[in-house]
Design a protein around this motif. Structure first.
Motif, PDB file in Angstrom:
ATOM      1  N   GLY A  25      26.725 -19.767  -1.803  1.00 13.10           N
ATOM      2  CA  GLY A  25      25.411 -20.391  -1.650  1.00 13.10           C
ATOM      3  C   GLY A  25      24.542 -20.161  -2.871  1.00 13.10           C
ATOM      4  N   LEU A  26      23.236 -20.356  -2.714  1.00 11.84           N
ATOM      5  CA  LEU A  26      22.301 -20.158  -3.820  1.00 11.84           C
ATOM      6  C   LEU A  26      22.028 -18.679  -4.032  1.00 11.84           C
ATOM      7  N   GLN A  27      22.126 -18.238  -5.291  1.00 13.59           N
ATOM      8  CA  GLN A  27      21.891 -16.842  -5.646  1.00 13.59           C
ATOM      9  C   GLN A  27      20.694 -16.763  -6.591  1.00 13.59           C
ATOM     10  N   LEU A  28      19.747 -15.888  -6.303  1.00 14.14           N
ATOM     11  CA  LEU A  28      18.581 -15.678  -7.153  1.00 14.14           C
ATOM     12  C   LEU A  28      19.011 -14.976  -8.426  1.00 14.14           C
ATOM     13  N   ARG A  29      18.653 -15.555  -9.572  1.00 16.55           N
ATOM     14  CA  ARG A  29      19.005 -14.957 -10.864  1.00 16.55           C
ATOM     15  C   ARG A  29      17.782 -14.439 -11.619  1.00 16.55           C
ATOM     16  N   TRP A  30      16.592 -15.054 -11.369  1.00 21.27           N
ATOM     17  CA  TRP A  30      15.352 -14.620 -12.014  1.00 21.27           C
ATOM     18  C   TRP A  30      14.177 -15.242 -11.285  1.00 21.27           C
ATOM     19  N   ARG A  31      13.073 -14.506 -11.202  1.00 26.34           N
ATOM     20  CA  ARG A  31      11.867 -15.028 -10.555  1.00 26.34           C
ATOM     21  C   ARG A  31      10.660 -14.785 -11.456  1.00 26.34           C
ATOM     22  N   TRP A  32       9.831 -15.829 -11.602  1.00 24.09           N
ATOM     23  CA  TRP A  32       8.569 -15.695 -12.331  1.00 24.09           C
ATOM     24  C   TRP A  32       7.580 -15.058 -11.376  1.00 24.09           C
ATOM     25  N   GLU A  33       7.010 -13.921 -11.792  1.00 25.39           N
ATOM     26  CA  GLU A  33       6.091 -13.193 -10.929  1.00 25.39           C
ATOM     27  C   GLU A  33       4.703 -13.102 -11.519  1.00 25.39           C
ATOM     28  N   GLY A  34       4.437 -13.866 -12.583  1.00 21.97           N
ATOM     29  CA  GLY A  34       3.116 -13.835 -13.196  1.00 21.97           C
ATOM     30  C   GLY A  34       2.135 -14.722 -12.459  1.00 21.97           C
ATOM     31  N   GLN A  35       0.898 -14.703 -12.900  1.00 20.25           N
ATOM     32  CA  GLN A  35      -0.133 -15.556 -12.315  1.00 20.25           C
ATOM     33  C   GLN A  35       0.117 -16.992 -12.769  1.00 20.25           C
ATOM     34  N   ARG A  36       0.228 -17.873 -11.830  1.00 15.96           N
ATOM     35  CA  ARG A  36       0.518 -19.275 -12.140  1.00 15.96           C
ATOM     36  C   ARG A  36      -0.694 -20.122 -11.800  1.00 15.96           C
ATOM     37  N   HIS A  37      -1.182 -20.838 -12.775  1.00 14.54           N
ATOM     38  CA  HIS A  37      -2.333 -21.714 -12.582  1.00 14.54           C
ATOM     39  C   HIS A  37      -1.847 -23.145 -12.483  1.00 14.54           C
ATOM     40  N   THR A  38      -2.124 -23.788 -11.371  1.00 16.24           N
ATOM     41  CA  THR A  38      -1.763 -25.191 -11.224  1.00 16.24           C
ATOM     42  C   THR A  38      -2.910 -26.031 -11.747  1.00 16.24           C
ATOM     43  N   ILE A  39      -2.595 -26.973 -12.607  1.00 16.61           N
ATOM     44  CA  ILE A  39      -3.594 -27.867 -13.187  1.00 16.61           C
ATOM     45  C   ILE A  39      -3.550 -29.147 -12.368  1.00 16.61           C
ATOM     46  N   PRO A  40      -4.562 -29.408 -11.524  1.00 15.88           N
ATOM     47  CA  PRO A  40      -4.509 -30.553 -10.605  1.00 15.88           C
ATOM     48  C   PRO A  40      -4.208 -31.888 -11.279  1.00 15.88           C
ATOM     49  N   GLU A  41      -4.797 -32.150 -12.439  1.00 16.28           N
ATOM     50  CA  GLU A  41      -4.548 -33.440 -13.097  1.00 16.28           C
ATOM     51  C   GLU A  41      -3.118 -33.573 -13.617  1.00 16.28           C
ATOM     52  N   MET A  42      -2.362 -32.485 -13.615  1.00 14.51           N
ATOM     53  CA  MET A  42      -0.977 -32.537 -14.077  1.00 14.51           C
ATOM     54  C   MET A  42      -0.020 -33.002 -12.972  1.00 14.51           C
ATOM     55  N   ASN A  43      -0.476 -33.042 -11.739  1.00 17.04           N
ATOM     56  CA  ASN A  43       0.397 -33.395 -10.621  1.00 17.04           C
ATOM     57  C   ASN A  43       0.873 -34.838 -10.654  1.00 17.04           C
ATOM     58  N   ASP A  44       0.146 -35.723 -11.297  1.00 18.28           N
ATOM     59  CA  ASP A  44       0.502 -37.134 -11.307  1.00 18.28           C
ATOM     60  C   ASP A  44       1.279 -37.554 -12.549  1.00 18.28           C
ATOM     61  N   LEU A  45       1.646 -36.632 -13.391  1.00 18.84           N
ATOM     62  CA  LEU A  45       2.335 -36.971 -14.636  1.00 18.84           C
ATOM     63  C   LEU A  45       3.775 -37.404 -14.383  1.00 18.84           C
ATOM     64  N   ASN A  46       4.233 -38.320 -15.186  1.00 21.01           N
ATOM     65  CA  ASN A  46       5.623 -38.779 -15.102  1.00 21.01           C
ATOM     66  C   ASN A  46       6.501 -37.906 -15.987  1.00 21.01           C
ATOM     67  N   SER A  47       6.439 -36.630 -15.785  1.00 31.56           N
ATOM     68  CA  SER A  47       7.204 -35.668 -16.569  1.00 31.56           C
ATOM     69  C   SER A  47       7.684 -34.581 -15.621  1.00 31.56           C
ATOM     70  N   PRO A  48       8.933 -34.160 -15.764  1.00 32.68           N
ATOM     71  CA  PRO A  48       9.412 -33.076 -14.896  1.00 32.68           C
ATOM     72  C   PRO A  48       8.584 -31.816 -15.089  1.00 32.68           C
ATOM     73  N   ARG A  49       8.431 -31.081 -14.040  1.00 31.60           N
ATOM     74  CA  ARG A  49       7.698 -29.824 -14.088  1.00 31.60           C
ATOM     75  C   ARG A  49       8.439 -28.815 -14.961  1.00 31.60           C
ATOM     76  N   PHE A  50       9.783 -28.820 -14.852  1.00 31.31           N
ATOM     77  CA  PHE A  50      10.599 -27.844 -15.564  1.00 31.31           C
ATOM     78  C   PHE A  50      11.664 -28.534 -16.415  1.00 31.31           C
ATOM     79  N   ARG A  51      12.015 -27.905 -17.522  1.00 30.48           N
ATOM     80  CA  ARG A  51      13.172 -28.277 -18.349  1.00 30.48           C
ATOM     81  C   ARG A  51      13.992 -27.004 -18.490  1.00 30.48           C
ATOM     82  N   LEU A  52      15.304 -27.142 -18.420  1.00 32.76           N
ATOM     83  CA  LEU A  52      16.180 -25.975 -18.425  1.00 32.76           C
ATOM     84  C   LEU A  52      17.386 -26.234 -19.320  1.00 32.76           C
ATOM     85  N   ALA A  53      17.734 -25.256 -20.137  1.00 37.36           N
ATOM     86  CA  ALA A  53      18.933 -25.353 -20.974  1.00 37.36           C
ATOM     87  C   ALA A  53      19.592 -23.982 -21.035  1.00 37.36           C
TER      88      ALA A  53
END
Length: 161
Positions: A25-53
C-alpha cells in the motif's frame, strides 16, 4: 530502464507528504511539518500545486507553488529528510529581478543528474549547481520561455519552447 517505483504527493489541511506505492500500500516517506500559508487567489490557477522529480543518489526535488522548492535526501531505507528549501530569492537573475516561483513549469533531472527548472512567464532555465548548493541561471534558452521538459527512456531531456 527508468525506475518503475511510483511516488506521489498528497496534501491534507496544513501538511503535505511524499508517499510511495508499494505492494503493501501507500508508505509515508516524508512529511512537511512547517507552517503552510494558503494563498486564496492561487486556488484558481491552471497550474499543479506540486511538481516532483526523482534525482540521482537518493534525492527528490519537490516544488510547492506556495512554499518553493524542497531538496529531500534519503536518510534511511525509504525515509527522506529535508536537506534544503529554496524560495523566490534563490531564483533571481542578475538585472531581471526575482521570479515568482509560485508557477513552476517543471522540475526535470537529466541522465547526468542535472536538475533543471523554470517558472511561468520567465525566460531561460535554472540549473542546480551541486558545488554551490544553489540554482543558477543557465545560458541555455536564456531569452526564450521554456514551457515543458520531456524525459525520454534514456533520461535525456527535450525542452519545449
Amino acid at each position: 530502464m527508468p525506475d518503475q517505483t511510483i511516488f506521489l504527493v498528497a496534501e491534507n489541511g496544513q501538511s503535505f507528504c511524499l508517499l510511495e506505492l508499494t505492494a503493501d500500500g501507500l508508505q509515508l516517506r516524508w512529511r512537511w511539518e512547517g507552517q503552510r500559508h494558503t494563498i486564496p487567489e492561487m486556488n484558481d490557477l491552471n497550474s499543479p500545486r506540486f511538481r516532483l522529480a526523482k534525482g540521482l543518489g537518493g534525492k527528490f526535488w519537490l516544488h510547492d507553488r506556495e512554499q518553493g522548492m524542497f531538496l529531500l535526501r534519503e536518510q534511511a531505507a525509504g525515509k527522506y529528510q529535508l536537506e534544503k528549501q529554496f524560495g523566490a530569492s534563490h531564483f533571481a537573475k542578475p538585472g531581471k529581478g526575482q521570479p515568482q516561483p509560485i508557477l513552476c513549469q517543471f522540475v526535470a533531472v537529466d541522465a547526468m543528474g542535472t536538475v533543471w527548472t523554470t517558472f511561468h512567464g520567465q525566460t531561460g532555465l535554472f540549473k542546480y549547481d551541486t558545488a554551490e548548493g544553489s540554482f543558477k541561471p543557465s545560458e541555455l534558452f536564456a531569452d526564450v520561455e521554456v514551457t515543458y521538459a520531456y524525459q525520454d527512456q534514456q533520461s535525456h531531456i527535450i525542452f519545449k519552447t
